[in-house]
Design a protein around this motif. Structure first.
Motif, PDB file in Angstrom:
ATOM      1  N   MET A 168      35.443 -13.990  27.669  1.00 40.80           N
ATOM      2  CA  MET A 168      34.578 -13.925  28.847  1.00 40.80           C
ATOM      3  C   MET A 168      33.457 -14.954  28.778  1.00 40.80           C
ATOM      4  N   ARG A 169      33.064 -15.351  27.594  1.00 41.18           N
ATOM      5  CA  ARG A 169      32.027 -16.388  27.468  1.00 41.18           C
ATOM      6  C   ARG A 169      32.466 -17.676  28.152  1.00 41.18           C
ATOM      7  N   GLU A 170      33.745 -18.056  27.980  1.00 37.62           N
ATOM      8  CA  GLU A 170      34.246 -19.281  28.586  1.00 37.62           C
ATOM      9  C   GLU A 170      34.710 -19.083  30.031  1.00 37.62           C
ATOM     10  N   THR A 171      35.035 -17.861  30.407  1.00 35.36           N
ATOM     11  CA  THR A 171      35.653 -17.606  31.705  1.00 35.36           C
ATOM     12  C   THR A 171      34.639 -17.329  32.812  1.00 35.36           C
ATOM     13  N   VAL A 172      33.488 -16.749  32.457  1.00 38.05           N
ATOM     14  CA  VAL A 172      32.466 -16.439  33.466  1.00 38.05           C
ATOM     15  C   VAL A 172      31.708 -17.707  33.829  1.00 38.05           C
ATOM     16  N   MET A 173      31.698 -18.030  35.115  1.00 36.12           N
ATOM     17  CA  MET A 173      31.009 -19.227  35.606  1.00 36.12           C
ATOM     18  C   MET A 173      29.629 -18.904  36.171  1.00 36.12           C
ATOM     19  N   GLY A 174      29.472 -17.697  36.667  1.00 35.94           N
ATOM     20  CA  GLY A 174      28.194 -17.307  37.257  1.00 35.94           C
ATOM     21  C   GLY A 174      28.153 -15.816  37.502  1.00 35.94           C
ATOM     22  N   LEU A 175      26.967 -15.299  37.764  1.00 35.65           N
ATOM     23  CA  LEU A 175      26.765 -13.859  37.918  1.00 35.65           C
ATOM     24  C   LEU A 175      25.767 -13.584  39.031  1.00 35.65           C
ATOM     25  N   ILE A 184      17.237  -9.424  42.934  1.00 39.39           N
ATOM     26  CA  ILE A 184      18.640  -9.839  42.854  1.00 39.39           C
ATOM     27  C   ILE A 184      18.662 -11.322  42.518  1.00 39.39           C
ATOM     28  N   VAL A 185      19.254 -11.651  41.382  1.00 39.22           N
ATOM     29  CA  VAL A 185      19.250 -13.021  40.870  1.00 39.22           C
ATOM     30  C   VAL A 185      20.684 -13.508  40.785  1.00 39.22           C
ATOM     31  N   ARG A 186      20.903 -14.743  41.203  1.00 38.12           N
ATOM     32  CA  ARG A 186      22.233 -15.344  41.094  1.00 38.12           C
ATOM     33  C   ARG A 186      22.170 -16.497  40.099  1.00 38.12           C
ATOM     34  N   THR A 187      23.049 -16.475  39.099  1.00 32.64           N
ATOM     35  CA  THR A 187      23.060 -17.503  38.066  1.00 32.64           C
ATOM     36  C   THR A 187      24.334 -18.329  38.162  1.00 32.64           C
ATOM     37  N   GLY A 188      24.263 -19.564  37.656  1.00 34.05           N
ATOM     38  CA  GLY A 188      25.440 -20.415  37.582  1.00 34.05           C
ATOM     39  C   GLY A 188      25.868 -20.952  38.935  1.00 34.05           C
ATOM     40  N   THR A 189      26.913 -21.786  38.908  1.00 33.87           N
ATOM     41  CA  THR A 189      27.496 -22.359  40.120  1.00 33.87           C
ATOM     42  C   THR A 189      29.012 -22.345  39.958  1.00 33.87           C
ATOM     43  N   ARG A 190      29.706 -22.891  40.942  1.00 33.45           N
ATOM     44  CA  ARG A 190      31.158 -23.004  40.841  1.00 33.45           C
ATOM     45  C   ARG A 190      31.578 -24.310  40.180  1.00 33.45           C
ATOM     46  N   ALA A 191      30.617 -25.162  39.862  1.00 34.72           N
ATOM     47  CA  ALA A 191      30.933 -26.402  39.157  1.00 34.72           C
ATOM     48  C   ALA A 191      31.394 -26.088  37.736  1.00 34.72           C
ATOM     49  N   ARG A 192      32.308 -26.924  37.213  1.00 37.83           N
ATOM     50  CA  ARG A 192      32.855 -26.673  35.882  1.00 37.83           C
ATOM     51  C   ARG A 192      31.902 -27.073  34.769  1.00 37.83           C
ATOM     52  N   LYS A 193      30.822 -27.757  35.088  1.00 42.81           N
ATOM     53  CA  LYS A 193      29.802 -28.032  34.085  1.00 42.81           C
ATOM     54  C   LYS A 193      28.470 -28.248  34.790  1.00 42.81           C
ATOM     55  N   SER A 194      27.386 -28.089  34.048  1.00 40.26           N
ATOM     56  CA  SER A 194      26.054 -28.267  34.609  1.00 40.26           C
ATOM     57  C   SER A 194      25.071 -28.564  33.478  1.00 40.26           C
ATOM     58  N   ALA A 195      24.103 -29.424  33.758  1.00 45.55           N
ATOM     59  CA  ALA A 195      23.013 -29.705  32.819  1.00 45.55           C
ATOM     60  C   ALA A 195      21.685 -29.279  33.427  1.00 45.55           C
ATOM     61  N   SER A 196      21.723 -28.277  34.299  1.00 48.24           N
ATOM     62  CA  SER A 196      20.572 -27.879  35.098  1.00 48.24           C
ATOM     63  C   SER A 196      19.950 -26.577  34.582  1.00 48.24           C
ATOM     64  N   GLY A 197      18.767 -26.689  33.979  1.00 49.84           N
ATOM     65  CA  GLY A 197      17.999 -25.497  33.629  1.00 49.84           C
ATOM     66  C   GLY A 197      18.575 -24.682  32.489  1.00 49.84           C
TER      67      GLY A 197
END
Length: 468
Positions: A168-175, A184-197
């Motif tokens: 699940m560490r590798e499979t979860v992209m966002g929450l 209510i907080v939304r984390t991550g994006t649908r991009a396969r990588k990110s260097a943001s925050g």
């Protein structure tokens, strides 16, 4: 901070809040004894702790509203998915409010082009794959149980296919997360990588409900393989089986699953699943995914490696029903072990070490089991160094549970000593708090600081993972 209210004080606080909960949830705010008892434990050790109230939200906003009420009154909150956790994660040991997310069970979005999806936290692994059946995609993390995806993210679940598809560490992209104070907080994006925050997604994955309640999960999906073959091979020793595994991984053979059952576990499975064609010897269960040509090449390579290490009785299963029979036998280990001693209880435990240390760790553990006099078969996801003990003990013997717990702790400390972790899959919950302190050392204080910063009242799943 540690949670400070008594059970009586918590029960009184929940009673005072009940009209407000009823206004939001109506009949989905439940206080019946049967429902509270059902939500007092998972599938692990029988250490129940009953909540004072069970809520069944349908939307993120309802979870957040419940959190705001609990935060104001300093009432514990325990998230509940499908109840399959093994380490006491869902026991309401301080009472409080259980938030059962099972009715938040909608698949919100699937993108076949991007190979991802977004689901509510109550969607189960099997439900998602059934929904994906016609899309040519599948969700790959398979812990055996039909767990909820929110719960799997919360405990950083893994399973038999992790060697190829990850955990699940590798499979979860966002929450989407409801914080302890009701944001209510939304984390991550649908991009396969990110260097943001800061990587807040990874902070919440594996947090076991201590920092917030996961209400939605963005997941990576995989294409259904064109061809699947399962294979079984038996060996005269654990070392011969593991030498085959190590050679397979070093050569980069992309096996999808590679499971090791020791002779004791094979004996139980042969008896329970009627696998009369096998012997009670160390055994590898392997699965290959890919094109027909690629799978044929992989099978030939692994069979050659196995033969070099004395492997014999190589059997294949091509048809889905044949593969299902083999993997059902593997997934039935729990029931097979209980069947060896009817009426006894099971304590499941796991550890994970570097692949190079796995044979020594299992060999020492087998000697430890023999010395303890306990019945504890071993099965391992050996492609990533993870193995499980099913410790079967007699509840009628007043000393048996203590012996079982002592064995489980020795296994965990042995894994840590060999450069591994006290749990590769099950999580910490109630039962491994002391062990992660040994494993993480000073870093455990950073975890406590994060807990205090995000949950200053200490209401989120108190008494689990961190000794505050």
């Amino acid at each position: 901070m540690a949670f400070h209210k008594s059970l009586e004080q918590t029960a009184r606080a929940v009673e005072l809040l009940l009209p407000e909960f009823r206004a939001i949830f109506g009949e989905r705010a439940v206080t019946s004894a049967a429902v509270r008892a059902h939500h007092s434990h998972g599938e692990g050790l029988p250490d129940p702790g009953q909540p004072d109230l069970v809520l069944f939200p349908l939307a993120n906003e309802e979870v957040a509203a419940a959190a705001r009420l609990c935060h104001r009154a300093e009432v514990p909150i325990i998230a509940f998915g499908s109840g399959t956790s093994m380490e006491g994660h869902v026991a309401a040991i301080h009472g409080g409010v259980c938030i059962d997310l099972s009715r938040m069970d909608r698949v919100l979005e699937v993108s076949t082009d991007s190979m991802d999806c977004r689901v509510q936290a109550g969607v189960t692994r099997e439900q998602l794959n059934e929904h994906l059946r016609s899309s040519g995609l599948f969700f790959a993390v398979d812990p055996g149980a039909n767990a909820s995806l929110g719960g799997m993210a919360s405990t950083r679940a893994s399973g038999t296919a992790a060697v190829r598809y990850g955990t699940m560490r590798e499979t979860v992209m966002g929450l989407t997360v409801a914080t302890p104070d009701g944001r209510i907080v939304r984390t991550g994006t649908r991009a396969r990588k990110s260097a943001s925050g800061f990587d807040l997604t990874r902070l919440y994955v594996g947090s076991e409900g201590l920092l917030g309640i996961i209400t939605e999960v963005q997941l990576r999906l995989f294409g259904l393989p064109e061809h699947v073959v399962a294979a079984v091979c038996q060996f005269d020793s654990l070392r011969a089986a593991m030498d085959t595994v190590i050679a397979t991984l070093q050569l980069g053979v992309p096996v999808a699953r590679i499971e090791l059952l020791n002779d004791v576990q094979m004996d139980a499975c042969i008896r329970y699943s009627k696998l009369d064609e096998f012997e009670a010897r160390p055994t590898l269960f392997i699965e290959f995914h890919g094109s027909q040509a690629a799978v044929a090449e992989q099978v030939d390579m692994v069979q050659s490696l196995a033969s070099e290490n004395g492997g014999s009785g190589f059997r294949y299963a091509h048809r889905p029903e044949e593969r299902s029979r083999l993997w059902k036998a593997r997934h039935s280990c729990y029931h097979a072990n209980l069947a060896m001693h009817p009426g006894w209880s099971s304590m499941g435990t796991d550890a994970c070490v570097p692949i190079s240390a796995l044979v020594d760790c299992i060999t020492e553990t087998e000697a430890d089991i023999r010395e303890s006099g306990l019945y504890a078969p071993i099965v391992g996801h050996v492609g990533d160094g993870n193995f499980h003990l099913g410790i079967i003990y007699d509840d009628a013997d007043r000393t048996a549970r203590g012996k079982a717990e002592a064995l489980a702790e020795r296994v965990a400390l042995r894994a840590i000593r060999m450069g591994g972790t006290c749990t590769g899959e099950h999580g910490v919950g109630l039962h491994r708090i002391g062990q992660i302190e040994v494993e993480h050392g000073e870093a455990i204080n950073l975890m406590r600081d994060i807990k205090r910063a995000l949950d200053p009242a200490g209401i989120m799943n108190p008494g689990k993972m961190l000794r505050m």
